[in-house]
Design a protein around this motif. Structure first.
Motif, PDB file in Angstrom:
ATOM      1  N   LEU A  51       0.799  -1.275  -0.024  1.00  0.00           N
ATOM      2  CA  LEU A  51       0.021   0.069   0.172  1.00  0.00           C
ATOM      3  C   LEU A  51       0.827   1.246  -0.152  1.00  0.00           C
ATOM      4  N   LYS A  52       2.142   1.379   0.642  1.00  0.00           N
ATOM      5  CA  LYS A  52       3.098   2.376   0.661  1.00  0.00           C
ATOM      6  C   LYS A  52       3.553   2.642  -0.703  1.00  0.00           C
ATOM      7  N   ILE A  53       3.797   1.625  -1.389  1.00  0.00           N
ATOM      8  CA  ILE A  53       4.290   1.638  -2.713  1.00  0.00           C
ATOM      9  C   ILE A  53       3.341   2.473  -3.803  1.00  0.00           C
ATOM     10  N   ALA A  54       2.009   1.519  -3.404  1.00  0.00           N
ATOM     11  CA  ALA A  54       0.793   2.270  -4.177  1.00  0.00           C
ATOM     12  C   ALA A  54       0.480   3.719  -3.925  1.00  0.00           C
ATOM     13  N   ALA A  55       0.670   4.089  -2.928  1.00  0.00           N
ATOM     14  CA  ALA A  55       0.543   5.567  -2.396  1.00  0.00           C
ATOM     15  C   ALA A  55       1.267   6.472  -3.214  1.00  0.00           C
ATOM     16  N   MET A  56       2.703   6.099  -3.297  1.00  0.00           N
ATOM     17  CA  MET A  56       3.716   7.035  -3.800  1.00  0.00           C
ATOM     18  C   MET A  56       3.209   7.201  -5.391  1.00  0.00           C
ATOM     19  N   ARG A  57       2.664   6.078  -5.849  1.00  0.00           N
ATOM     20  CA  ARG A  57       2.209   6.407  -7.374  1.00  0.00           C
ATOM     21  C   ARG A  57       1.328   7.531  -7.412  1.00  0.00           C
ATOM     22  N   PHE A  58       0.478   7.691  -6.561  1.00  0.00           N
ATOM     23  CA  PHE A  58      -0.680   8.712  -6.399  1.00  0.00           C
ATOM     24  C   PHE A  58      -0.347   9.913  -5.622  1.00  0.00           C
ATOM     25  N   SER A  59       0.853  10.235  -5.656  1.00  0.00           N
ATOM     26  CA  SER A  59       1.516  11.396  -4.711  1.00  0.00           C
ATOM     27  C   SER A  59       0.832  12.576  -4.950  1.00  0.00           C
ATOM     28  N   SER A  60       0.338  13.475  -3.802  1.00  0.00           N
ATOM     29  CA  SER A  60       0.078  14.768  -4.083  1.00  0.00           C
ATOM     30  C   SER A  60      -1.590  14.565  -4.568  1.00  0.00           C
ATOM     31  N   THR A  61      -1.966  13.521  -4.317  1.00  0.00           N
ATOM     32  CA  THR A  61      -3.801  13.286  -4.667  1.00  0.00           C
ATOM     33  C   THR A  61      -4.361  12.969  -3.591  1.00  0.00           C
ATOM     34  N   GLU A  62      -5.761  12.851  -3.550  1.00  0.00           N
ATOM     35  CA  GLU A  62      -6.238  12.401  -2.595  1.00  0.00           C
ATOM     36  C   GLU A  62      -6.206  10.858  -2.148  1.00  0.00           C
ATOM     37  N   LEU A  63      -5.915  10.047  -3.241  1.00  0.00           N
ATOM     38  CA  LEU A  63      -5.687   8.496  -3.087  1.00  0.00           C
ATOM     39  C   LEU A  63      -4.603   8.429  -2.562  1.00  0.00           C
ATOM     40  N   GLU A  64      -3.605   9.112  -2.246  1.00  0.00           N
ATOM     41  CA  GLU A  64      -2.594   9.174  -1.420  1.00  0.00           C
ATOM     42  C   GLU A  64      -2.760   8.970   0.122  1.00  0.00           C
ATOM     43  N   SER A  65      -3.604   9.855   0.285  1.00  0.00           N
ATOM     44  CA  SER A  65      -4.062   9.902   1.678  1.00  0.00           C
ATOM     45  C   SER A  65      -4.970   8.854   2.143  1.00  0.00           C
ATOM     46  N   GLU A  66      -5.635   8.329   1.316  1.00  0.00           N
ATOM     47  CA  GLU A  66      -6.851   7.392   1.475  1.00  0.00           C
ATOM     48  C   GLU A  66      -5.909   5.963   1.667  1.00  0.00           C
ATOM     49  N   LEU A  67      -4.853   5.799   0.692  1.00  0.00           N
ATOM     50  CA  LEU A  67      -4.331   4.651   0.656  1.00  0.00           C
ATOM     51  C   LEU A  67      -3.216   4.463   2.020  1.00  0.00           C
ATOM     52  N   GLU A  68      -2.813   5.604   2.342  1.00  0.00           N
ATOM     53  CA  GLU A  68      -1.684   5.571   3.819  1.00  0.00           C
ATOM     54  C   GLU A  68      -2.921   5.564   4.860  1.00  0.00           C
ATOM     55  N   SER A  69      -4.205   5.839   4.892  1.00  0.00           N
ATOM     56  CA  SER A  69      -5.154   5.710   6.023  1.00  0.00           C
ATOM     57  C   SER A  69      -5.597   4.117   5.796  1.00  0.00           C
ATOM     58  N   LEU A  70      -5.601   3.585   4.832  1.00  0.00           N
ATOM     59  CA  LEU A  70      -5.823   2.101   4.644  1.00  0.00           C
ATOM     60  C   LEU A  70      -4.571   1.423   5.177  1.00  0.00           C
ATOM     61  N   ALA A  71      -3.375   1.701   4.736  1.00  0.00           N
ATOM     62  CA  ALA A  71      -2.137   1.189   5.335  1.00  0.00           C
ATOM     63  C   ALA A  71      -2.164   1.212   6.993  1.00  0.00           C
ATOM     64  N   GLU A  72      -2.520   2.165   7.473  1.00  0.00           N
ATOM     65  CA  GLU A  72      -2.687   2.373   9.060  1.00  0.00           C
ATOM     66  C   GLU A  72      -3.425   1.290   9.398  1.00  0.00           C
ATOM     67  N   ARG A  73      -4.834   1.258   8.924  1.00  0.00           N
ATOM     68  CA  ARG A  73      -5.800   0.384   9.475  1.00  0.00           C
ATOM     69  C   ARG A  73      -5.087  -1.038   9.425  1.00  0.00           C
ATOM     70  N   VAL A  74      -4.593  -1.406   8.265  1.00  0.00           N
ATOM     71  CA  VAL A  74      -4.022  -2.617   8.128  1.00  0.00           C
ATOM     72  C   VAL A  74      -2.918  -2.952   9.213  1.00  0.00           C
ATOM     73  N   ARG A  75      -2.063  -2.053   9.527  1.00  0.00           N
ATOM     74  CA  ARG A  75      -0.935  -1.916  10.483  1.00  0.00           C
ATOM     75  C   ARG A  75      -1.670  -2.345  11.679  1.00  0.00           C
TER      76      ARG A  75
END
Length: 209
Positions: free
Chosen positions: A125-149
Motif C-alpha cells: 500500500l505504501k508503494i501504491a500511495a507513492m504512485r498517487f502522490s499529491s492526490t486524494e488517493l495518496e492519503s486514502e491509501l496511507e490511511s488504509l495502510a494504517e488500518r492494516v497495520r
C-alpha cells in the motif's frame, strides 16, 4: 589549464564552465551512500549505481561542451550549456529522490516469505500511495495502510480465509493506472469490508480458543 589557455579567452563564461567541469569531477564524493537495508540487503545501494553513473556521465558531457563553447568564443552557447547542466542536476535530484523511496520500500520486502500478511500489505500500500502522490488517493491509501497495520494479529496456525482475497485486491490496487482513481477507491472499499470480516473471524477464533 590557465597555462594552456590564452588569457584573452578567460572570461565569465569560461570561468563558469571550468567550474562546472570541476564540480562534475568532484560530484561523486558527494553522491548519497545509503547504508544497506537490514531487511532488503544491498538492493538500494546496487540500484543507485546505475542512475548515479548515468547522471555523472551526462553532467560531464554537458560541462565539457560548456567549456568548449566558452573557449571557442561562443559565449551564449556556453551559458546555455551551463544552465542545462544545472537544470539536469536539479531535475535528476528530484526524480531520483522519488524513485529511491519506492526502491527503498521494495527492498524492505525482499524477505517477503518470512513476513506476515499484514506487513506485506502495508508495504504494498505504501508503494501504491507513492504512485498517487499529491492526490486524494495518496492519503486514502496511507490511511488504509494504517488500518492494516493495527489490524488484529493472527493466531498461530490459523490464517483467515480473507487473507488471500485481501492480498489479491491490494495487488490489483498496485496495478491500477494512475488515471483510474475511481477503480482504486472501489478496491479500497472492498479491502475495508474484508478487513472487518477478518477481524470478526479472528475474534470468534479467540473466543473459542
Amino acid at each position: 589549464m590557465a597555462v594552456l589557455v590564452p588569457g584573452t579567452l578567460w572570461n565569465a563564461s569560461s570561468v563558469a564552465a571550468s567550474g562546472t567541469v570541476v564540480c562534475t569531477f568532484a560530484a561523486p564524493a558527494f553522491f548519497p551512500r545509503r547504508p544497506a537495508n537490514p531487511a532488503g540487503g544491498d538492493a538500494l545501494a546496487i540500484w543507485l549505481i546505475g542512475p548515479i553513473s548515468a547522471l555523472w556521465v551526462l553532467l560531464l558531457v554537458i560541462a565539457a561542451f560548456a567549456l568548449f563553447f566558452s573557449l571557442s568564443g561562443r559565449v551564449h552557447f556556453a551559458w546555455a550549456a551551463g544552465i542545462v547542466w544545472l537544470g539536469v542536476l536539479l531535475a535528476a535530484a528530484a526524480s531520483m529522490r522519488g524513485a529511491t523511496q519506492i526502491v527503498e520500500v521494495a527492498a524492505g520486502q525482499i524477505r517477503r516469505a518470512e513476513l506476515d500478511d499484514r506487513a506485506n500489505w502495508v508495504g504494498s500500500l505504501k508503494i501504491a500511495a507513492m504512485r498517487f502522490s499529491s492526490t486524494e488517493l495518496e492519503s486514502e491509501l496511507e490511511s488504509l495502510a494504517e488500518r492494516v497495520r493495527f489490524a488484529s494479529n493472527e493466531k498461530v496456525g490459523i490464517t483467515p480465509p480473507e487473507n488471500k482475497r485481501i492480498t489479491a485486491l491490494i495487488d490489483e490496487i498496485r496495478g491500477v493506472p494512475a488515471r483510474a482513481p475511481d477503480e482504486v477507491k472501489a478496491l479500497i472499499g472492498q479491502v475495508d469490508e474484508l478487513l472487518l470480516t477478518r477481524e470478526q473471524a479472528l475474534q470468534r477464533a479467540r473466543s473459542f480458543g
